[in-house]
Write a protein that holds these residues in place. Structure first.
Motif, PDB file in Angstrom:
ATOM      1  N   UNK A  12       0.825  -1.201   0.000  1.00 51.84           N
ATOM      2  CA  UNK A  12       0.000   0.000   0.000  1.00 51.84           C
ATOM      3  C   UNK A  12       0.864   1.259   0.000  1.00 51.84           C
ATOM      4  N   UNK A  13       1.948   1.254   0.779  1.00 46.99           N
ATOM      5  CA  UNK A  13       2.850   2.404   0.793  1.00 46.99           C
ATOM      6  C   UNK A  13       3.506   2.596  -0.574  1.00 46.99           C
ATOM      7  N   UNK A  14       3.868   1.501  -1.221  1.00 47.46           N
ATOM      8  CA  UNK A  14       4.467   1.583  -2.554  1.00 47.46           C
ATOM      9  C   UNK A  14       3.478   2.161  -3.563  1.00 47.46           C
ATOM     10  N   UNK A  15       2.222   1.748  -3.480  1.00 50.37           N
ATOM     11  CA  UNK A  15       1.213   2.255  -4.412  1.00 50.37           C
ATOM     12  C   UNK A  15       0.992   3.752  -4.227  1.00 50.37           C
ATOM     13  N   UNK A  16       0.983   4.204  -2.979  1.00 43.89           N
ATOM     14  CA  UNK A  16       0.838   5.642  -2.726  1.00 43.89           C
ATOM     15  C   UNK A  16       1.998   6.398  -3.338  1.00 43.89           C
ATOM     16  N   UNK A  17       3.212   5.893  -3.151  1.00 39.93           N
ATOM     17  CA  UNK A  17       4.391   6.556  -3.705  1.00 39.93           C
ATOM     18  C   UNK A  17       4.325   6.633  -5.224  1.00 39.93           C
ATOM     19  N   UNK A  18       3.830   5.588  -5.846  1.00 37.29           N
ATOM     20  CA  UNK A  18       3.710   5.594  -7.308  1.00 37.29           C
ATOM     21  C   UNK A  18       2.728   6.658  -7.773  1.00 37.29           C
ATOM     22  N   UNK A  19       1.658   6.864  -7.038  1.00 38.95           N
ATOM     23  CA  UNK A  19       0.692   7.898  -7.416  1.00 38.95           C
ATOM     24  C   UNK A  19       1.293   9.293  -7.308  1.00 38.95           C
ATOM     25  N   UNK A  20       2.151   9.502  -6.314  1.00 41.06           N
ATOM     26  CA  UNK A  20       2.730  10.831  -6.097  1.00 41.06           C
ATOM     27  C   UNK A  20       3.943  11.100  -6.985  1.00 41.06           C
ATOM     28  N   UNK A  21       4.446  10.084  -7.683  1.00 38.87           N
ATOM     29  CA  UNK A  21       5.727  10.252  -8.345  1.00 38.87           C
ATOM     30  C   UNK A  21       6.830   9.914  -7.366  1.00 38.87           C
ATOM     31  N   UNK A  22       6.731  10.408  -6.171  1.00 40.47           N
ATOM     32  CA  UNK A  22       7.505   9.923  -5.020  1.00 40.47           C
ATOM     33  C   UNK A  22       6.817  10.402  -3.755  1.00 40.47           C
ATOM     34  N   UNK A  23       6.469   9.468  -2.908  1.00 40.92           N
ATOM     35  CA  UNK A  23       5.914   9.793  -1.589  1.00 40.92           C
ATOM     36  C   UNK A  23       6.748   9.025  -0.562  1.00 40.92           C
ATOM     37  N   UNK A  24       7.265   9.718   0.422  1.00 43.81           N
ATOM     38  CA  UNK A  24       8.108   9.117   1.443  1.00 43.81           C
ATOM     39  C   UNK A  24       7.392   7.955   2.129  1.00 43.81           C
ATOM     40  N   UNK A  25       8.001   6.771   2.084  1.00 46.03           N
ATOM     41  CA  UNK A  25       7.440   5.614   2.775  1.00 46.03           C
ATOM     42  C   UNK A  25       7.396   5.872   4.276  1.00 46.03           C
ATOM     43  N   UNK A  26       8.394   6.552   4.789  1.00 54.87           N
ATOM     44  CA  UNK A  26       8.416   6.864   6.221  1.00 54.87           C
ATOM     45  C   UNK A  26       7.226   7.740   6.603  1.00 54.87           C
ATOM     46  N   UNK A  27       6.884   8.695   5.733  1.00 59.18           N
ATOM     47  CA  UNK A  27       5.711   9.533   6.007  1.00 59.18           C
ATOM     48  C   UNK A  27       4.431   8.712   5.990  1.00 59.18           C
ATOM     49  N   UNK A  28       4.329   7.776   5.068  1.00 60.15           N
ATOM     50  CA  UNK A  28       3.149   6.912   5.033  1.00 60.15           C
ATOM     51  C   UNK A  28       3.052   6.095   6.304  1.00 60.15           C
ATOM     52  N   UNK A  29       4.180   5.596   6.782  1.00 58.06           N
ATOM     53  CA  UNK A  29       4.173   4.829   8.031  1.00 58.06           C
ATOM     54  C   UNK A  29       3.745   5.708   9.206  1.00 58.06           C
TER      55      UNK A  29
END
Length: 470
Positions: free
Chosen positions: A52-69
């Motif tokens: 799920x964190x990877x999918x969010x990052x893909x939507x943003x172009x880059x979204x920090x996994x640490x921020x998602x956590x």
């Protein structure tokens, strides 16, 4: 047939009709059933958090996994834990007080499931803003339909797939589609509809729900102000404000939108902000901890805000320039923007921070009160009298003192807006009650005096009324 993932309008209507029928014929009254749904939600999150964190990052172009956590997974897990700890007690019938005139009768309040709850999820925190309302809806014994944001398609599909694996379609289903599907979703006669997003779209959702008299909870946005008092510890204030403004690159509904601060503190604030950014986001162009803007439309919108401002009012906090190709938007401070500028007329939703001077605390309060009521308000300082003055004279969805944003993760506090920033509140017990019907029940005693109030109204009745109406 029940449908776990809905992708067209025919499926949408069919699945809603099925869930509505089930909610009337088989209401979920047992705590064990509700607890099992929360267990399923917890397992789904635990098993799929990386995907799920990877999918969010893909939507943003880059979204920090640490921020998602930190900003999505952590409050989701703690919210589930809180609901499982308290939900059984929340759902119990409870006594309510009664006037002595009606004794020995008694009053009760019975929390009941509403039925089918619709949840419309935004793109900026698509995981937590799906899970948070789900927790409240499932704890209250409801069946749930969730419309994912079309602006985050990778996450929408990953989330729908995960939900389908852990939940019966008779309990939870996910709806995927473009704006036309969102419009159709908002027109369904839900027992409650919860929408998170912009104020303008919130108005459309409310209008769509109105013909069905569907009750709505609207979690909107707006311009959440920061008031820095004269005695504030400026280093600490900058530390917290910059954290809130750079988290998810400012794409947070309760991010600090602008700062009201004494004029003499402007230069030092900017200097401290530059040092803070270098410390926490070195080499920002390639920093895995710094998120990008969700799409080209949002990037161009914010760049347009800056382009209409005088160049000498814009203070970049890094030498790295914005990159339209990767949608990297580096933080800037803007000093004294015109009140009529787009920057000050719209929610910024980006790492751009206006600094606006005030002469007195009354001036700062007046500035806030001249604008729509915000979703959040932040005060930095130690003068208790001035802090109480701000609290007493302003109205906002929530407040933090010497902090920003973290009130959203307090499960014992209601979270919601007021006026243009929304209506209704949820989270924890407030969310359970928001998504329940708190049915009032009057229980008459076998021995009671109600027959004394029947016609014909004689002398005894008239004397009694004379006493009661004094």
């Amino acid at each position: 047939m029940a449908i776990t993932i809905v992708t067209d309008k025919a499926q949408l209507q069919a699945q809603f009709s099925r869930l509505q029928t089930l909610s009337r014929s088989k209401p979920i009254l047992d705590w064990k059933v509700r607890e099992t749904q929360l267990d399923n939600l917890e397992a789904m999150l635990s098993d799929n958090q990386d995907a799920l964190a990877k999918a969010i990052s893909e939507d943003f172009g880059h979204r920090s996994v640490s921020e998602t956590q930190f900003a999505e997974l952590f409050p989701s897990f703690t919210g589930i834990t809180h609901a499982k700890k308290h939900g059984k007690a929340w759902m119990k019938t409870r006594r309510a007080s009664i006037s002595a005139l009606y004794l020995p009768a008694h009053n009760e309040i019975q929390p009941q499931p509403l039925g089918v709850v619709g949840i419309m999820v935004p793109w900026n925190y698509p995981l937590y803003l799906a899970i948070g309302p789900m927790i409240d809806a499932l704890t209250a014994g409801n069946r749930v339909m969730i419309k994912m944001s079309e602006a985050a398609p990778q996450f929408a599909h990953a989330f729908a797939k995960a939900i389908a694996h852990y939940f019966s379609a008779d309990m939870v289903c996910v709806v995927i589609g473009e704006v036309d599907m969102a419009e159709a979703f908002s027109k369904l006669p839900f027992d409650h509809l919860l929408y998170t997003g912009s104020t303008e779209v919130g108005k459309k959702v409310m209008a769509a729900a109105a013909p069905n008299l569907t009750p709505v909870t609207l979690e909107l946005g707006g311009k959440s102000p920061v008031i820095v008092l004269e005695d504030a510890h400026l280093e600490s204030a900058v530390n917290r404000i910059m954290m809130g403004k750079t988290l998810n690159a400012g794409q947070t509904c309760i991010a600090p939108d602008y700062v009201l601060i004494p004029r003499h503190s402007h230069v030092r604030f900017i200097s401290l902000a530059k040092a803070w950014l270098q410390q926490h986001y070195p080499n920002i162009a390639n920093n895995p901890d710094y998120s990008h803007i969700i799409n080209d439309q949002q990037f161009e919108r914010v760049q347009g805000y800056l382009q209409e401002l005088p160049a000498d009012s814009i203070h970049p906090l890094t030498d790295i320039v914005a990159n339209a190709e990767t949608r990297l938007l580096t933080p800037v401070i803007v000093t004294e923007p015109d009140a009529d500028s787009k920057l000050m007329q719209n929610e910024i939703f980006a790492p751009i921070l206006p600094l606006i001077h005030y002469e007195t605390v009354d001036d700062a309060i007046d500035f806030v009160n001249e604008r729509p009521r915000p979703l959040a308000l932040y005060v930095f300082g130690n003068n208790e009298q001035q802090i109480e003055q701000v609290l007493a004279r302003t109205v906002s969805g929530g407040v933090c003192i010497n902090e920003v944003i973290v009130h959203v993760a307090q499960h014992d506090l209601p979270f919601g807006g007021v006026g243009h920033s929304g209506m209704g509140a949820y989270h924890g017990k407030a969310g359970f009650e928001r998504l329940s019907h708190l049915k009032p029940v009057f229980v008459q005693s076998k021995l009671n005096g109600m027959n004394l109030l029947l016609p014909p109204y004689g002398d005894l009745f008239k004397k009694g009324m004379a006493l009661l109406l004094k």
